[in-house]
Design a protein around this motif. Sequence first.
Motif, PDB file in Angstrom:
ATOM      1  N   MET A  79       7.226  -5.653  10.154  1.00 32.01           N
ATOM      2  CA  MET A  79       5.830  -6.095  10.066  1.00 32.01           C
ATOM      3  C   MET A  79       4.907  -4.962   9.687  1.00 32.01           C
ATOM      4  O   MET A  79       3.934  -4.684  10.381  1.00 32.01           O
ATOM      5  CB  MET A  79       5.377  -6.621  11.427  1.00 32.01           C
ATOM      6  CG  MET A  79       5.809  -8.005  11.707  1.00 32.01           C
ATOM      7  SD  MET A  79       4.705  -9.136  10.895  1.00 32.01           S
ATOM      8  CE  MET A  79       5.122 -10.571  11.809  1.00 32.01           C
ATOM      9  N   THR A 110       2.683  -3.153   6.299  1.00 34.34           N
ATOM     10  CA  THR A 110       1.886  -3.698   5.200  1.00 34.34           C
ATOM     11  C   THR A 110       2.753  -4.451   4.191  1.00 34.34           C
ATOM     12  O   THR A 110       2.428  -5.556   3.782  1.00 34.34           O
ATOM     13  CB  THR A 110       1.149  -2.551   4.484  1.00 34.34           C
ATOM     14  OG1 THR A 110       0.498  -1.754   5.469  1.00 34.34           O
ATOM     15  CG2 THR A 110       0.137  -3.080   3.506  1.00 34.34           C
ATOM     16  N   ILE A 112       4.062  -7.802   5.741  1.00 29.11           N
ATOM     17  CA  ILE A 112       3.000  -8.793   5.941  1.00 29.11           C
ATOM     18  C   ILE A 112       2.551  -9.369   4.602  1.00 29.11           C
ATOM     19  O   ILE A 112       2.385 -10.575   4.457  1.00 29.11           O
ATOM     20  CB  ILE A 112       1.809  -8.157   6.696  1.00 29.11           C
ATOM     21  CG1 ILE A 112       2.239  -7.734   8.101  1.00 29.11           C
ATOM     22  CG2 ILE A 112       0.642  -9.138   6.786  1.00 29.11           C
ATOM     23  CD1 ILE A 112       1.233  -6.848   8.823  1.00 29.11           C
ATOM     24  N   ALA A 113       2.423  -8.477   3.588  1.00 31.62           N
ATOM     25  CA  ALA A 113       1.993  -8.937   2.270  1.00 31.62           C
ATOM     26  C   ALA A 113       3.019  -9.875   1.642  1.00 31.62           C
ATOM     27  O   ALA A 113       2.694 -10.690   0.791  1.00 31.62           O
ATOM     28  CB  ALA A 113       1.728  -7.749   1.351  1.00 31.62           C
ATOM     29  N   GLN A 120       8.657  -7.633  16.707  1.00 30.93           N
ATOM     30  CA  GLN A 120       8.262  -7.072  15.417  1.00 30.93           C
ATOM     31  C   GLN A 120       8.569  -5.586  15.392  1.00 30.93           C
ATOM     32  O   GLN A 120       8.642  -4.932  16.416  1.00 30.93           O
ATOM     33  CB  GLN A 120       6.800  -7.348  15.139  1.00 30.93           C
ATOM     34  CG  GLN A 120       5.863  -6.910  16.244  1.00 30.93           C
ATOM     35  CD  GLN A 120       4.421  -7.184  15.873  1.00 30.93           C
ATOM     36  OE1 GLN A 120       4.087  -8.284  15.474  1.00 30.93           O
ATOM     37  NE2 GLN A 120       3.589  -6.181  16.006  1.00 30.93           N
ATOM     38  N   ILE A 170      14.294   7.228   1.024  1.00 33.46           N
ATOM     39  CA  ILE A 170      13.606   8.470   0.670  1.00 33.46           C
ATOM     40  C   ILE A 170      14.064   9.595   1.600  1.00 33.46           C
ATOM     41  O   ILE A 170      14.342  10.703   1.175  1.00 33.46           O
ATOM     42  CB  ILE A 170      12.076   8.292   0.796  1.00 33.46           C
ATOM     43  CG1 ILE A 170      11.594   7.254  -0.196  1.00 33.46           C
ATOM     44  CG2 ILE A 170      11.359   9.606   0.567  1.00 33.46           C
ATOM     45  CD1 ILE A 170      10.157   6.840   0.005  1.00 33.46           C
ATOM     46  N   MET A 225      -3.169  -8.608   0.507  1.00 34.29           N
ATOM     47  CA  MET A 225      -3.180  -9.533   1.633  1.00 34.29           C
ATOM     48  C   MET A 225      -3.914 -10.811   1.253  1.00 34.29           C
ATOM     49  O   MET A 225      -4.979 -10.757   0.644  1.00 34.29           O
ATOM     50  CB  MET A 225      -3.896  -8.895   2.822  1.00 34.29           C
ATOM     51  CG  MET A 225      -3.190  -7.667   3.339  1.00 34.29           C
ATOM     52  SD  MET A 225      -1.612  -8.060   4.088  1.00 34.29           S
ATOM     53  CE  MET A 225      -0.822  -6.466   3.951  1.00 34.29           C
ATOM     54  N   ASP A 280      -1.978  -6.344  10.124  1.00 35.86           N
ATOM     55  CA  ASP A 280      -1.497  -5.094   9.565  1.00 35.86           C
ATOM     56  C   ASP A 280      -2.132  -3.879  10.252  1.00 35.86           C
ATOM     57  O   ASP A 280      -1.434  -2.951  10.672  1.00 35.86           O
ATOM     58  CB  ASP A 280      -1.833  -5.097   8.069  1.00 35.86           C
ATOM     59  CG  ASP A 280      -1.195  -3.941   7.337  1.00 35.86           C
ATOM     60  OD1 ASP A 280      -0.276  -3.333   7.904  1.00 35.86           O
ATOM     61  OD2 ASP A 280      -1.620  -3.655   6.217  1.00 35.86           O
ATOM     62  N   GLN A 335      -0.926  -2.976  13.680  1.00 45.25           N
ATOM     63  CA  GLN A 335       0.348  -2.246  13.756  1.00 45.25           C
ATOM     64  C   GLN A 335       0.093  -0.748  13.906  1.00 45.25           C
ATOM     65  O   GLN A 335       0.868  -0.043  14.554  1.00 45.25           O
ATOM     66  CB  GLN A 335       1.224  -2.484  12.512  1.00 45.25           C
ATOM     67  CG  GLN A 335       1.538  -3.941  12.202  1.00 45.25           C
ATOM     68  CD  GLN A 335       2.142  -4.679  13.366  1.00 45.25           C
ATOM     69  OE1 GLN A 335       3.000  -4.157  14.070  1.00 45.25           O
ATOM     70  NE2 GLN A 335       1.670  -5.890  13.617  1.00 45.25           N
ATOM     71  N   ARG A 350       4.220   7.808   8.491  1.00 41.28           N
ATOM     72  CA  ARG A 350       5.631   7.452   8.675  1.00 41.28           C
ATOM     73  C   ARG A 350       6.555   8.278   7.788  1.00 41.28           C
ATOM     74  O   ARG A 350       6.108   8.970   6.886  1.00 41.28           O
ATOM     75  CB  ARG A 350       5.849   5.976   8.437  1.00 41.28           C
ATOM     76  CG  ARG A 350       5.553   5.563   7.011  1.00 41.28           C
ATOM     77  CD  ARG A 350       5.876   4.115   6.805  1.00 41.28           C
ATOM     78  NE  ARG A 350       5.025   3.256   7.605  1.00 41.28           N
ATOM     79  CZ  ARG A 350       5.436   2.634   8.696  1.00 41.28           C
ATOM     80  NH1 ARG A 350       6.659   2.769   9.121  1.00 41.28           N
ATOM     81  NH2 ARG A 350       4.609   1.862   9.347  1.00 41.28           N
ATOM     82  N   ARG A 399       8.885   6.006   4.130  1.00 37.91           N
ATOM     83  CA  ARG A 399       8.442   5.919   2.741  1.00 37.91           C
ATOM     84  C   ARG A 399       7.227   6.819   2.565  1.00 37.91           C
ATOM     85  O   ARG A 399       6.657   7.286   3.535  1.00 37.91           O
ATOM     86  CB  ARG A 399       8.122   4.476   2.360  1.00 37.91           C
ATOM     87  CG  ARG A 399       7.157   3.793   3.314  1.00 37.91           C
ATOM     88  CD  ARG A 399       6.713   2.475   2.756  1.00 37.91           C
ATOM     89  NE  ARG A 399       6.324   1.496   3.727  1.00 37.91           N
ATOM     90  CZ  ARG A 399       5.187   1.507   4.412  1.00 37.91           C
ATOM     91  NH1 ARG A 399       4.346   2.497   4.257  1.00 37.91           N
ATOM     92  NH2 ARG A 399       4.907   0.544   5.248  1.00 37.91           N
ATOM     93  N   ARG A 400       6.835   7.028   1.292  1.00 39.93           N
ATOM     94  CA  ARG A 400       5.806   8.038   1.060  1.00 39.93           C
ATOM     95  C   ARG A 400       4.406   7.474   0.874  1.00 39.93           C
ATOM     96  O   ARG A 400       3.465   8.215   0.647  1.00 39.93           O
ATOM     97  CB  ARG A 400       6.182   8.874  -0.170  1.00 39.93           C
ATOM     98  CG  ARG A 400       7.327   9.823   0.137  1.00 39.93           C
ATOM     99  CD  ARG A 400       7.538  10.782  -0.999  1.00 39.93           C
ATOM    100  NE  ARG A 400       8.779  11.509  -0.804  1.00 39.93           N
ATOM    101  CZ  ARG A 400       9.664  11.723  -1.768  1.00 39.93           C
ATOM    102  NH1 ARG A 400       9.436  11.256  -2.976  1.00 39.93           N
ATOM    103  NH2 ARG A 400      10.761  12.388  -1.518  1.00 39.93           N
ATOM    104  N   LEU A 456      -0.299   1.795   2.713  1.00 43.12           N
ATOM    105  CA  LEU A 456      -1.304   0.985   2.023  1.00 43.12           C
ATOM    106  C   LEU A 456      -2.184   0.141   2.938  1.00 43.12           C
ATOM    107  O   LEU A 456      -3.113  -0.502   2.467  1.00 43.12           O
ATOM    108  CB  LEU A 456      -0.612   0.067   1.003  1.00 43.12           C
ATOM    109  CG  LEU A 456       0.098   0.777  -0.143  1.00 43.12           C
ATOM    110  CD1 LEU A 456       0.834  -0.236  -1.005  1.00 43.12           C
ATOM    111  CD2 LEU A 456      -0.898   1.529  -1.001  1.00 43.12           C
ATOM    112  N   GLY A 457      -1.895   0.121   4.234  1.00 41.81           N
ATOM    113  CA  GLY A 457      -2.633  -0.762   5.136  1.00 41.81           C
ATOM    114  C   GLY A 457      -4.134  -0.571   5.064  1.00 41.81           C
ATOM    115  O   GLY A 457      -4.872  -1.488   4.700  1.00 41.81           O
ATOM    116  N   LEU A 507      -5.769  -0.864   1.404  1.00 44.88           N
ATOM    117  CA  LEU A 507      -5.926  -2.243   0.928  1.00 44.88           C
ATOM    118  C   LEU A 507      -7.139  -2.912   1.562  1.00 44.88           C
ATOM    119  O   LEU A 507      -7.876  -3.639   0.905  1.00 44.88           O
ATOM    120  CB  LEU A 507      -4.674  -3.075   1.237  1.00 44.88           C
ATOM    121  CG  LEU A 507      -3.465  -2.865   0.333  1.00 44.88           C
ATOM    122  CD1 LEU A 507      -2.283  -3.675   0.847  1.00 44.88           C
ATOM    123  CD2 LEU A 507      -3.773  -3.270  -1.097  1.00 44.88           C
TER     124      LEU A 507
END
Lengths: 135, 181
Positions: free
Chosen positions: A40, A42, A45-46, A71, A129, B1, B10, B13, B63, B66-67, B70-71, B74
């Motif tokens: 859950m 971004t 959710i998208a 989640q 990655i 979204m 989002d 989270q 995090r 990943r690099r 976008l939360g 966006l």
Amino acid sequence: MTKIKSLADLKNKKAELQSKIALREKSDKPEGRVLVKVAMATCGIASGSKEVMEYFMEELDKRNIDAIVRQTGCMGYCYAEPTIEVTVPGKEAVVFGYVDNKKADEIIEKYIRNHELVDGIIPVNYQTIENDKEE
Amino acid sequence: MKDISLHVLDIVQNSISAGASFIDIGVFEDTGENSFRVRIGDNGRGMSSEVIQKVTDPYYTSRTTRRVGLGIPLLKQNADQCEGCLIIESEQGKGTLIEAVFVHDHIDRPSLGDIAGVFVLLISANPEIRFRYAHIRDGKQYSIDTEEIKDAVGDIADIDQDIIRYLKQMIRENLEQTGVL
């Protein structure tokens, strides 16, 4: 169906349902239950992970499967969202990608109920990655 | 979204990852001043001022899987598109407050969406966290708190799926009845 208009109504409803709930014999040991984690972040959710999570919560209950739905954050498979991780007791966790409600139904019936493998599993040795960097 | 409720799901989270034990979600609509505000506050670990500068940059993320992150970008993009803005206030060790402001009748403003569904999903998936939702529209208001739900039906962790369904239905109806939707 009686309409629930307030928390007091909800409390009454709970008392009414109590007998039914007792019959289901939910096991107290969490390790004996199936664990479904829905990604859950971004990206999830998208891609519709909210609907998928609601579907799992409702369907596992309807089909009387003793499971916990939780989640989790992004597992790094943003291209394959919505992704879920399923842990059947005594087995290794398995990650599934591109899970919509149809796929979710297949996972419940085939993988969770009958332990048959279904398409769409993301192998654990897949490069992310992070492990790219380590090399 | 697709809608604002998904943005809420989002952004919350982030609060969960920040170790918050209380998350306060508010929607404030004022048709007189033509504003639509969504506010998410938490008591998580907060951010330093350097981090606040960076969070609206899509290439910043806390995090490691990943690099990109976008939360917040966006949500900011959506607010900016609606001639609004994004406000972030945070203090380390105290918590974070994020507010997105939209022009209420802006043609690009997304609808609120299934906020009842989002709220119920959040409380049932995170039984150890206290959530509060308040919605005020032109003086009419509705609010619901995990504590009230706990008083009525007991511990959220052992709540039954049927109760979840009724709860969702109840919040949806209450929102309509009080006239905030």
